[in-house]
Design an enzyme around this catalytic site. Structure first.
Site, short mmCIF file in Angstrom:
data_model
loop_
_atom_site.label_atom_id
_atom_site.label_comp_id
_atom_site.label_asym_id
_atom_site.label_seq_id
_atom_site.Cartn_x
_atom_site.Cartn_y
_atom_site.Cartn_z
N HIS A 1 3.52 14.31 0.59
CA HIS A 1 2.96 15.60 0.18
C HIS A 1 4.05 16.66 0.23
O HIS A 1 4.97 16.58 1.04
CB HIS A 1 1.83 16.04 1.12
CG HIS A 1 0.59 15.23 0.99
ND1 HIS A 1 -0.21 15.25 -0.12
CD2 HIS A 1 0.02 14.34 1.84
CE1 HIS A 1 -1.25 14.43 0.04
NE2 HIS A 1 -1.12 13.85 1.23
N ASN B 1 -4.96 6.26 -7.19
CA ASN B 1 -5.51 7.63 -7.10
C ASN B 1 -4.51 8.68 -7.59
O ASN B 1 -4.19 9.63 -6.90
CB ASN B 1 -6.00 7.93 -5.68
CG ASN B 1 -4.90 7.91 -4.64
OD1 ASN B 1 -3.86 7.30 -4.85
ND2 ASN B 1 -5.12 8.57 -3.51
N ASP C 1 1.11 2.68 3.69
CA ASP C 1 0.26 3.78 3.21
C ASP C 1 1.11 5.04 2.99
O ASP C 1 0.68 6.16 3.29
CB ASP C 1 -0.90 4.05 4.18
CG ASP C 1 -1.98 4.94 3.57
OD1 ASP C 1 -1.91 5.25 2.36
OD2 ASP C 1 -2.90 5.34 4.31
N HIS D 1 1.45 5.30 -2.14
CA HIS D 1 1.03 6.32 -3.11
C HIS D 1 2.29 6.93 -3.71
O HIS D 1 3.04 7.60 -3.00
CB HIS D 1 0.18 7.38 -2.41
CG HIS D 1 -1.08 6.81 -1.82
ND1 HIS D 1 -2.24 6.67 -2.54
CD2 HIS D 1 -1.34 6.29 -0.59
CE1 HIS D 1 -3.18 6.11 -1.78
NE2 HIS D 1 -2.65 5.87 -0.58
N LEU D 2 2.51 6.68 -4.99
CA LEU D 2 3.73 7.17 -5.63
C LEU D 2 3.47 8.41 -6.49
O LEU D 2 4.41 8.99 -7.03
CB LEU D 2 4.39 6.05 -6.45
CG LEU D 2 4.80 4.84 -5.60
CD1 LEU D 2 5.57 3.83 -6.44
CD2 LEU D 2 5.63 5.24 -4.39
N ARG D 3 2.22 8.84 -6.59
CA ARG D 3 1.84 10.17 -7.09
C ARG D 3 2.11 10.42 -8.57
O ARG D 3 1.89 11.53 -9.05
CB ARG D 3 2.54 11.28 -6.28
CG ARG D 3 2.37 11.21 -4.77
CD ARG D 3 0.95 11.21 -4.32
NE ARG D 3 0.82 11.46 -2.88
CZ ARG D 3 -0.27 11.17 -2.19
NH1 ARG D 3 -1.32 10.62 -2.78
NH2 ARG D 3 -0.32 11.42 -0.90
N GLY E 1 -2.20 12.29 5.20
CA GLY E 1 -1.17 11.35 4.76
C GLY E 1 0.16 11.58 5.42
O GLY E 1 0.49 12.70 5.83
N HIS F 1 -5.34 -0.37 6.20
CA HIS F 1 -5.15 0.50 7.37
C HIS F 1 -6.28 0.44 8.42
O HIS F 1 -6.92 1.46 8.72
CB HIS F 1 -4.91 1.95 6.95
CG HIS F 1 -5.80 2.52 5.89
ND1 HIS F 1 -7.16 2.49 5.97
CD2 HIS F 1 -5.51 3.16 4.73
CE1 HIS F 1 -7.67 3.09 4.90
NE2 HIS F 1 -6.68 3.48 4.14
N HIS G 1 0.83 -1.21 0.00
CA HIS G 1 0.00 0.00 0.00
C HIS G 1 0.86 1.26 0.00
O HIS G 1 1.39 1.66 1.04
CB HIS G 1 -0.90 -0.03 1.24
CG HIS G 1 -1.91 1.08 1.30
ND1 HIS G 1 -2.92 1.08 2.22
CD2 HIS G 1 -2.06 2.20 0.57
CE1 HIS G 1 -3.67 2.17 2.05
NE2 HIS G 1 -3.16 2.87 1.05
#
Ligand SMILES: [Zn+2]
Length: 382
Positions: free
Chosen positions: A275, A78, A271, A46-48, A289, A198, A44
């Site tokens: 940012h 996402n 997770d 988020h590599l954006r 996040g 999560h 899990h």
């Protein structure tokens, strides 16, 4: 590369010290006191990319993953655009081809993560998706989730659920309602495989334990920050401690630790949610996040979890959930090294963490992926 007197981590814990040869072009290492583990797998993150290079790119995310000991990482859908078609999935995989670690991708469960129309699970799987998830959103009603699970079950792909009913905000009820809904949906589609992301509440654990006792193909994860931090961190760190689901109470943290050890919770996943600083400045509008890759191993090692639990939660079961074999990648851990978290030294573009200054004991020294050393931490002096 020869590791002298290294202890190896396996399903039963640590072996006695012995010499181990790895097929890597690198100087020999006196590994007395160090632990050799298969590379960890993060289900899990988020590599954006595409869409948010100010937060992270595949390259910076993969470098941060390598520094954190993760040689396999699953990136969520996402992004901008959302990974909800086979073409987009293939484009992501093409971008990820030459990274230092192995990056895999989920396909969205519903178009645009909007919780209305299921995506084409068969086409996403054929394009290389390893799971389906709307993570970041949870806008599905029960009927839509049942339909999406039916599509997914035809492929055998696991469905990863972000259990936070959007209509209920971030209150505990939002998580409990979503866990209840997910289990109810799985009961209607028992051929599906469902994974709860999560989990943050003690009150969710009996529902998960019961579903498992009933034989449902349900698995669950917890993040390092939910194993460590309580809502008190919000008072100290403000927006930097804002995360979905929110940090909870001491009783929740204690229950989650127990559930990870007893197996009610199967795995740990970061997770990782990087940012840029500007997105974390204002308490009202801050993006949720925490940048998680580079602190995860230290946080887990500091908790002194039993070694077989770490192996299950970070090595074996994340891959079992994906149905992929153990890759021949390795990490070398120094369980005794103490260090303070300094986000300015992160390789991730996201320096957003409420762990700044926290002293951790245990660190990933070397990461080997594709038979190459992809991370080598400097050894502290003295
Ligand atoms: Zn999520």
């Amino acid at each position: 590369m020869r590791l002298h007197r290294v202890q190896a981590l396996g399903p039963n814990g640590l072996t006695e010290p012995r010499d181990v040869d790895l097929p890597v072009d690198h100087a020999d290492v006196d590994a007395t006191g160090l632990v050799l583990s298969p590379g960890w797998c993060d289900l899990h993150a988020h590599l954006r990319e595409p869409g948010f290079p100010e937060k992270e790119t595949l390259a910076t995310g993969a470098a941060a993953a390598a520094a954190g000991g993760f040689t396999q990482v699953v990136a969520m859908a996402n992004t901008q655009p959302v990974t909800d078609t086979a073409d987009r999935l293939r484009a992501n995989l093409a971008r990820a081809r030459d990274l230092p670690v192995r990056v895999m991708f989920v396909g969205a469960l519903t178009e645009g993560l909007e919780g209305r129309r299921p995506t084409d699970a068969v086409a996403l799987q054929a394009a290389g998706a390893v799971a389906l998830s709307d993570d970041g959103r949870h806008a599905l009603d029960l009927q839509t989730l049942v339909g999406a699970l039916q599509h997914a079950s035809a492929t055998g792909l696991p469905v990863l659920i972000h259990p936070q009913d959007e209509s209920l905000g971030s209150q505990p009820e939002a998580e409990l309602a979503a866990v209840e809904q997910a289990v109810a949906a799985l009961r209607q589609v028992p051929r599906a495989r469902l994974h709860l992301q999560h989990v943050s509440l003690a009150a969710a654990l009996p529902m998960i334990a019961k579903a498992k006792r009933d034989g449902l193909a349900l698995t669950a994860e917890v993040t390092p920050h939910h194993l460590w931090l309580t809502e008190d961190a919000l008072r100290r760190w403000g927006p930097l401690a804002k995360v979905n689901p929110p940090l909870r109470t001491e009783a929740d943290v204690a229950a989650l630790r127990g559930a990870l050890i007893d197996g009610t919770i199967d795995i740990v996943a970061t997770d990782h949610a990087p940012h840029q600083a500007a997105a974390k400045r204002d308490a009202e509008t801050a993006a949720p996040g925490i940048s998680g890759f580079e602190t995860a191993a230290g946080m887990l090692l500091t908790l002194r979890l039993p070694w077989p639990v770490l192996y299950r939660a970070c090595v074996a079961l994340p891959r079992a959930i994906l149905g992929i074999p153990l890759s021949p990648d390795w990490i070398l851990i120094d369980p005794a090294e103490t260090w303070a978290v300094e986000p300015d030294r992160f390789l991730s573009r996201g320096r957003n963490t409420p762990m700044t200054g926290t002293r951790l004991s245990g660190r990933v020294r070397i990461t080997i992926c594709h038979d190459r050393v992809v991370h080598h931490a400097e050894v502290p002096v003295g």
